[in-house]
Design a protein around this motif. Structure first.
Motif, short mmCIF file in Angstrom:
data_model
loop_
_atom_site.label_atom_id
_atom_site.label_comp_id
_atom_site.label_asym_id
_atom_site.label_seq_id
_atom_site.Cartn_x
_atom_site.Cartn_y
_atom_site.Cartn_z
N GLN A 55 -38.61 -46.48 -20.47
CA GLN A 55 -37.88 -45.45 -21.20
C GLN A 55 -37.36 -44.39 -20.24
O GLN A 55 -36.22 -43.95 -20.36
CB GLN A 55 -38.77 -44.82 -22.26
N GLN A 56 -38.17 -44.02 -19.27
CA GLN A 56 -37.75 -42.99 -18.32
C GLN A 56 -36.63 -43.54 -17.42
O GLN A 56 -35.69 -42.82 -17.09
CB GLN A 56 -38.93 -42.53 -17.48
N VAL A 57 -36.72 -44.82 -17.03
CA VAL A 57 -35.68 -45.42 -16.21
C VAL A 57 -34.38 -45.48 -16.97
O VAL A 57 -33.31 -45.14 -16.46
CB VAL A 57 -36.11 -46.83 -15.72
N SER A 58 -34.44 -45.89 -18.26
CA SER A 58 -33.21 -45.98 -19.05
C SER A 58 -32.62 -44.59 -19.29
O SER A 58 -31.41 -44.42 -19.29
CB SER A 58 -33.45 -46.73 -20.35
N LEU A 59 -33.47 -43.58 -19.47
CA LEU A 59 -32.96 -42.22 -19.64
C LEU A 59 -32.29 -41.72 -18.37
O LEU A 59 -31.24 -41.06 -18.42
CB LEU A 59 -34.09 -41.27 -20.05
N SER A 60 -32.88 -42.03 -17.23
CA SER A 60 -32.26 -41.58 -15.98
C SER A 60 -30.94 -42.30 -15.74
O SER A 60 -29.98 -41.70 -15.26
CB SER A 60 -33.21 -41.80 -14.80
N ARG A 61 -30.86 -43.59 -16.10
CA ARG A 61 -29.59 -44.31 -15.95
C ARG A 61 -28.53 -43.74 -16.89
O ARG A 61 -27.36 -43.60 -16.52
CB ARG A 61 -29.78 -45.80 -16.24
N ARG A 62 -28.93 -43.44 -18.11
CA ARG A 62 -27.98 -42.83 -19.05
C ARG A 62 -27.50 -41.48 -18.54
O ARG A 62 -26.32 -41.16 -18.62
CB ARG A 62 -28.62 -42.66 -20.43
N ARG A 63 -28.42 -40.68 -18.02
CA ARG A 63 -28.07 -39.37 -17.51
C ARG A 63 -27.09 -39.50 -16.35
O ARG A 63 -26.09 -38.76 -16.27
CB ARG A 63 -29.33 -38.63 -17.06
#
Length: 106
Positions: free
Chosen positions: A8-16
């Motif tokens: 979840q944190q990786v996907s949030l950082s990619r989205r950001r």
């Protein structure tokens, strides 16, 4: 040694990162300048004597050829339909947009 990543944190950082990249593209883009350069390039081509070329003519000829081929295929299909019954084509009637009744005569 193992590395564990929180998905979840990786996907949030990619989205950001994607949002920040998109925002920077929007902030640095110049749509009016791009439009002006395209107009200037078109005016330069026209001044040089280059028109639209043959592309519209070729597209029209290809379209006419496709429609003629479709008409020929339908005509041949009707003739084969009647010849399989041992008859000749007589007339047809449109019953709806996609339905046609064909009459064959001996």
């Amino acid at each position: 040694m193992s590395i564990t990543l929180d998905r979840q944190q990786v996907s949030l950082s990619r989205r950001r990162e994607a949002v920040l990249e998109l925002a920077s593209r929007v902030a640095t883009s110049d749509p009016l300048g791009a439009l002006a350069s395209r107009r200037a390039a078109l005016a330069e081509r026209r001044a040089g004597g280059v028109a639209n070329g043959v592309a519209p003519v070729v597209a029209f000829i290809v379209l006419v050829a496709v429609l003629a081929l479709l008409a020929a295929a339908i005509s041949i299909a009707v003739l084969i339909f009647c010849s399989q019954k041992g008859m000749n084509f007589e007339w047809y009637v449109h019953t709806s947009w996609f339905e046609v009744k064909v009459a064959c005569k001996k």
